[in-house]
Design an enzyme around this catalytic site. Sequence first.
Site, mmCIF file in Angstrom:
data_model
loop_
_atom_site.group_PDB
_atom_site.id
_atom_site.type_symbol
_atom_site.label_atom_id
_atom_site.label_comp_id
_atom_site.label_asym_id
_atom_site.label_seq_id
_atom_site.Cartn_x
_atom_site.Cartn_y
_atom_site.Cartn_z
ATOM 1 N N ASP A 194 26.101 -23.091 11.259
ATOM 2 C CA ASP A 194 26.152 -21.711 11.747
ATOM 3 C C ASP A 194 25.988 -20.841 10.507
ATOM 4 O O ASP A 194 26.894 -20.737 9.684
ATOM 5 C CB ASP A 194 27.497 -21.422 12.431
ATOM 6 C CG ASP A 194 27.561 -20.019 13.031
ATOM 7 O OD1 ASP A 194 26.824 -19.131 12.541
ATOM 8 O OD2 ASP A 194 28.335 -19.801 13.972
ATOM 9 N N HIS A 195 24.823 -20.202 10.363
ATOM 10 C CA HIS A 195 24.523 -19.536 9.091
ATOM 11 C C HIS A 195 25.471 -18.372 8.795
ATOM 12 O O HIS A 195 25.591 -17.952 7.647
ATOM 13 C CB HIS A 195 23.064 -19.063 9.052
ATOM 14 C CG HIS A 195 22.754 -17.904 9.940
ATOM 15 N ND1 HIS A 195 22.264 -18.058 11.214
ATOM 16 C CD2 HIS A 195 22.863 -16.575 9.732
ATOM 17 C CE1 HIS A 195 22.079 -16.867 11.749
ATOM 18 N NE2 HIS A 195 22.438 -15.946 10.888
ATOM 19 N N HIS A 257 28.412 -17.272 16.335
ATOM 20 C CA HIS A 257 28.719 -16.373 15.222
ATOM 21 C C HIS A 257 30.025 -15.602 15.421
ATOM 22 O O HIS A 257 30.907 -15.612 14.562
ATOM 23 C CB HIS A 257 27.577 -15.364 15.031
ATOM 24 C CG HIS A 257 26.256 -15.992 14.739
ATOM 25 N ND1 HIS A 257 26.117 -17.220 14.150
ATOM 26 C CD2 HIS A 257 24.986 -15.544 14.945
ATOM 27 C CE1 HIS A 257 24.834 -17.511 14.010
ATOM 28 N NE2 HIS A 257 24.130 -16.507 14.477
#
Length: 507
Positions: A194-195, A257
């Site tokens: 998950d960036h 996110h």
Amino acid sequence: MTVSHTNPLRVGLRQERVIAPQCLVIFGASGDLTHRKLIPALFELFRQRRLPSEFAILGCARRPWSDEEFRRRMAEALADEIEQHQSAWAQFEGCLFYEPVDLEQPADVVRLGTRLEVIDRQRATRGNRTFYLSVSPAFYGSGCRSLAAAGLLKDPTRSRVVIEKPFGRDYGSAQQLNRVVQAAGQENQVFRIDHYLGKETVQNILVLRFANTIFEPIWNRNFIANVQITAAETVGVEERAGYYEDSGALRDMVQNHLTQMLALTTMEAPGRFDPEAIRNEKAKVLQAARLANEEEPWKCCVRAQYGRGGSAVNPVVGYREEPGVNPQSTTETYVAMKLFIDNWRWQGVPFYLRTGKRLPKRTSEVVLTFREAPVHLFDAAGGSPTANQLILRIQPDEGAEFLFEVKAPGSGMRSRPVDMQFSYDESFGEPSDEGYVRLLADAMLGDPTLFTRGDEVEAAWRLYTPLLELIEDNPALLPIHTYEAGTWGPGAADNLLADDGLMWRRP
């Protein structure tokens, strides 16, 4: 006398851990993510001298490219950076190789293993491999099965798999995908990326909370009145209509996110700074989270799409007019909701989450609003005193600010709000690494701290699956509202807070 111009706040930084010799294998190497994010991040790591000399990148896709063609296309993607760092690129491109592979064809994957053995000898990568699945989510399970069947995951000390989001579409599919992936290899070989977790300010939530004694004693229901988590984008769907129509804001942003930011904000202190200790606490708090109204979930969630907006000079089309979007689409580009966490720390504190496209400002932030003083002793400029707020700015201006009351100038005893601000760029003198830079480094190091574990993913999907089922089975109860592009969303989202006497913070 020599005068040092070194920023004292940067002393001791860049003491990075050493990445072992290895080959990074990127499946989906012809795709957009590889061009825009992965290769630029790897080139940045190379320029920072954080990659070992015994290193290789093997791009894999179904296209029949050669090594030279792959290098040429990656050079096109990095044209601006190469112009500034030509000598670095001349060295870096020697690390790039390509092998045509269809993950659905067992013979291709066996041939991949043979090519990796050749690269091991050429580049002295010692049999260490990180496999990055930058492919359609439909191939995550079959890709892991194919790698396992070819014997490429048999050694958990030498091989690992990085899987992009979304990991599943709902609770049931996430459980099924976990079973497939975990049958192919051990959990400690699986890195679900998950960036957002690569952003400095997301990681800083842990440091702010657990390295400062002034915050943790008041980080609970006794002092915090409510929490707002926002991820706003100014762009529309752009060229992602095919993906977005099947996903929507709830799956694309909230489940991963925003939920990760929620978990880091609300988790208990781990017993030690250890990957599994941290992920244990994140999983526990997500398992305690629930929709504010479980009996009637449509009352705690608002969905919407952006309509036309902009100006006569610069008009913006609505979502249903975007290329590739169904003119009768009911996919949400905006979602807002209210949650509770049923544990001792957070019982009764409302959490408000929202995300949307075509909003007025690009920003991501966590806002903790503290309870008001029990007695208002002083007159406040402009009305009642402003509640104290701690604002954690995730992007684009990474930092934090604290809003509190002080005495206004003059002879009277009136108060007014002021804020103290911290900026990463100003304090440390250079921008933070882009999220994929940090996460790729951690994956190659085998450090899972910033990656989601299987039970975390399932807990997040379990939280939102009632809404997804409602959208599927009874969409009239959770209708699509419309908001003008360039505004802060539909009025119904404001009503979600107005019922509690609150308003969304306007960044």
